[in-house]
Design a protein around this motif. Structure first.
Motif, PDB file in Angstrom:
ATOM      1  N   PRO A  86      -6.947  -1.015   4.178  1.00  0.00           N
ATOM      2  CA  PRO A  86      -6.413  -2.370   4.377  1.00  0.00           C
ATOM      3  C   PRO A  86      -7.482  -3.409   4.669  1.00  0.00           C
ATOM      4  O   PRO A  86      -7.368  -4.562   4.229  1.00  0.00           O
ATOM      5  CB  PRO A  86      -5.459  -2.194   5.569  1.00  0.00           C
TER       6      PRO A  86
ATOM      7  N   TYR B 234      -9.034  -7.518  -4.245  1.00  0.00           N
ATOM      8  CA  TYR B 234      -9.545  -6.224  -3.771  1.00  0.00           C
ATOM      9  C   TYR B 234     -10.572  -5.717  -4.766  1.00  0.00           C
ATOM     10  O   TYR B 234     -10.336  -5.724  -5.988  1.00  0.00           O
ATOM     11  CB  TYR B 234      -8.396  -5.223  -3.640  1.00  0.00           C
TER      12      TYR B 234
ATOM     13  N   LEU C 247       0.842  -1.187   0.000  1.00  0.00           N
ATOM     14  CA  LEU C 247       0.000   0.000   0.000  1.00  0.00           C
ATOM     15  C   LEU C 247       0.882   1.244   0.000  1.00  0.00           C
ATOM     16  O   LEU C 247       1.930   1.258   0.655  1.00  0.00           O
ATOM     17  CB  LEU C 247      -0.900   0.011   1.231  1.00  0.00           C
TER      18      LEU C 247
ATOM     19  N   LEU D 186      -1.999   0.318  -5.253  1.00  0.00           N
ATOM     20  CA  LEU D 186      -0.845  -0.467  -4.832  1.00  0.00           C
ATOM     21  C   LEU D 186       0.407   0.125  -5.455  1.00  0.00           C
ATOM     22  O   LEU D 186       0.364   0.689  -6.560  1.00  0.00           O
ATOM     23  CB  LEU D 186      -0.981  -1.930  -5.269  1.00  0.00           C
TER      24      LEU D 186
END
Length: 482
Positions: free
Chosen positions: A247, A298, A233, A322
């Motif tokens: 997260p 995700y 991240l 990311l």
């Protein structure tokens, strides 16, 4: 084939949905623990003399043995047979000659390209082309570096029309970031199952064996491969803890194992080559595991957009989901950016992407919808490329409209999802993409698309000269004569 999963016993997992039958553990970078059968994981140690049910202990390391605590990525697996129980490994002839991983001037299959390029949606395999799995359907478009140096990235597209039946792929070259654009991917990994839908991303780390099933039939999508390190991240700085990709929204599989005593084929990708071996049992026989080298997915719609509220516009890296570090401190190898629905509220601001030249290379794709952010057409399933330091931006007509229209609060990118690989170093394009089969999808931009750009500065000569005289300077025409 018998299958067992921890789904019915997991206490802290998501719930299945009609679109996704699997459960997940949540959180980014966590050290998870999962059991498909109760009380299998050893307590207080990793390698007991005897594991319950006579399972085998096996560790997969995704980092150097001597690394900082934060940099350690590994997973302990407790499996029915160790991974070493397979037959001899041979080069896989003619499986897929279109995968590239060496991006240097010594490779005749890649080239530097300065011009702006765009590809229309890459065609799905024809009905006559049966048995095109994820492995056969990968096509490399661009990249830099080399996996043998543990540095660089590769960008691929994939088109497939067949599930991987008793076949598994293990990418030893790097981590795969997979973005399906058409059709879901039901992915079985050594650590469990996950379903990845268009609008979601999946990351499968190097060294983890997996297979891809196609529950919706033919599928198409994008892949970024990271040769060195792992995705992380981005730092948030003054943004604080509440924004961008949260997260808690990342999802990882729970333990699930097969008992299958039939022949299986395992394909390893190593330094760009495909190597194949056979074994007499399923590779997906991990009964329990714990660690942080764990695949995840995700939902990109969950991204919390940040933007300038009163004036100007933020750099596009504010949309970073990311990031991947390079060997140069403070410089990312690639940032993965997402463009979804958001409000534009800044006043007295040029709202489209401003004209720019970046040290970074920009490669964009479109999952669905319509995206206007450049002078070329981008369709779902297509791709675009802007070379390092080369100028790019919107058309003159867009500039003229954006410079003169009355500004109000606008909502953009409704029902649209576009993404960008923001790559810090120049990339090579493959000959397949520029001159081979991929070139059939090249979208030809008009050679005179910039001919209508007007130098409106010259429309203001009277005002310019008046300002010059007020400052005690000669008129502009006289300066030009001198």
């Amino acid at each position: 084939m018998a299958t067992a999963s921890a789904s019915s016993r997991a206490g802290f997992t998501t719930q299945p949905t009609p679109e996704d039958p699997h459960r997940y553990q949540t959180g980014f970078g966590n050290r998870f623990a999962s059991e498909a059968l109760p009380n299998v994981l050893p307590i207080g140690q990793n390698v007991p003399q005897k594991v319950k049910y006579d399972l085998y202990s096996e560790q997969l390391n995704g980092s150097s043995v001597i690394a900082s605590r934060r940099a350690i990525h590994h997973v302990w697996m407790y499996r029915i047979r160790p991974s070493v129980a397979h037959g001899p490994v041979f080069p896989a002839k003619d499986t897929n000659p279109h995968i590239e991983t060496s991006f240097t001037s010594l490779n005749p299959k890649v080239e530097y390209v300065a011009s702006q390029e765009a590809w229309d949606p890459f065609p799905l395999p024809s009905s006559a082309s049966e048995g095109i799995t994820f492995i056969e359907g990968l096509r490399t478009i661009a990249g830099n570096g080399d996996p043998t140096l543990r540095e660089g990235i590769a960008i691929h597209v994939y088109t497939a029309n067949s599930s991987m039946k008793r076949r598994a792929l293990c990418n030893n070259d790097g981590d795969f970031l997979i973005l399906p654009q058409l059709g879901r991917l039901d992915i079985q990994t050594e650590l469990g199952w996950f379903m990845v839908r268009p609008g979601e991303l999946a990351v499968i780390q190097a060294g983890i064996r997996f297979r891809v099933l196609l529950p919706d039939g033919p599928s198409r999508g994008y892949v970024q491969e990271l040769f060195g390190g792992h995705y992380d991240l981005p730092e948030l700085g003054p943004v604080g803890s509440n924004g961008m990709a949260l997260p808690r929204d990342f999802e990882s599989p729970v333990a699930s194992f097969d008992i299958d005593e039939n022949p299986w084929q395992i394909t390893y990708k190593l330094a760009g080559t495909l190597q194949t071996c056979h074994q007499t049992h399923s590779p997906f026989d991990v009964v329990a595991w714990h660690g942080n080298l764990v695949p995840y997915k995700y939902d990109l719609q969950k991204f919390v957009n940040m933007a300038n509220a009163n004036k100007d516009q933020a750099d596009p890296t504010i949309y970073c989901v990311l990031t991947a570090t390079s060997k140069t401190p403070g410089v990312s190898a690639s940032d993965f950016l997402i463009f979804t629905a958001k409000w534009l509220t800044a006043t007295d601001t040029f709202r489209p992407p401003y004209y720019h030249r970046n040290m970074s290379t920009e490669v964009m794709g479109l999952i669905y919808g319509q995206y206007g952010g450049s002078s070329h057409v981008l369709e779902p399933g297509g791709l675009s490329y802007e070379a390092s330091y080369m100028p790019h931006g919107e058309t003159y007509e867009v500039w003229k409209d954006a410079s003169t229209k009355e500004l109000k609060n606008d909502r953009i990118c409704d029902d649209t999802m576009a993404f960008m690989f923001h790559i810090s170093a120049p990339v090579f394009l493959t000959k397949w993409a520029m001159h081979g089969e991929g070139s059939k999808s090249l979208h030809e931009s008009s050679s005179n698309q910039w001919d209508d750009v007007k130098a409106h500065f010259l429309d203001h000569l009277d005002a310019i000269n008046q300002d010059l005289r007020a400052s005690g300077l000669p008129d502009l025409q006289e300066q030009v004569k001198q």
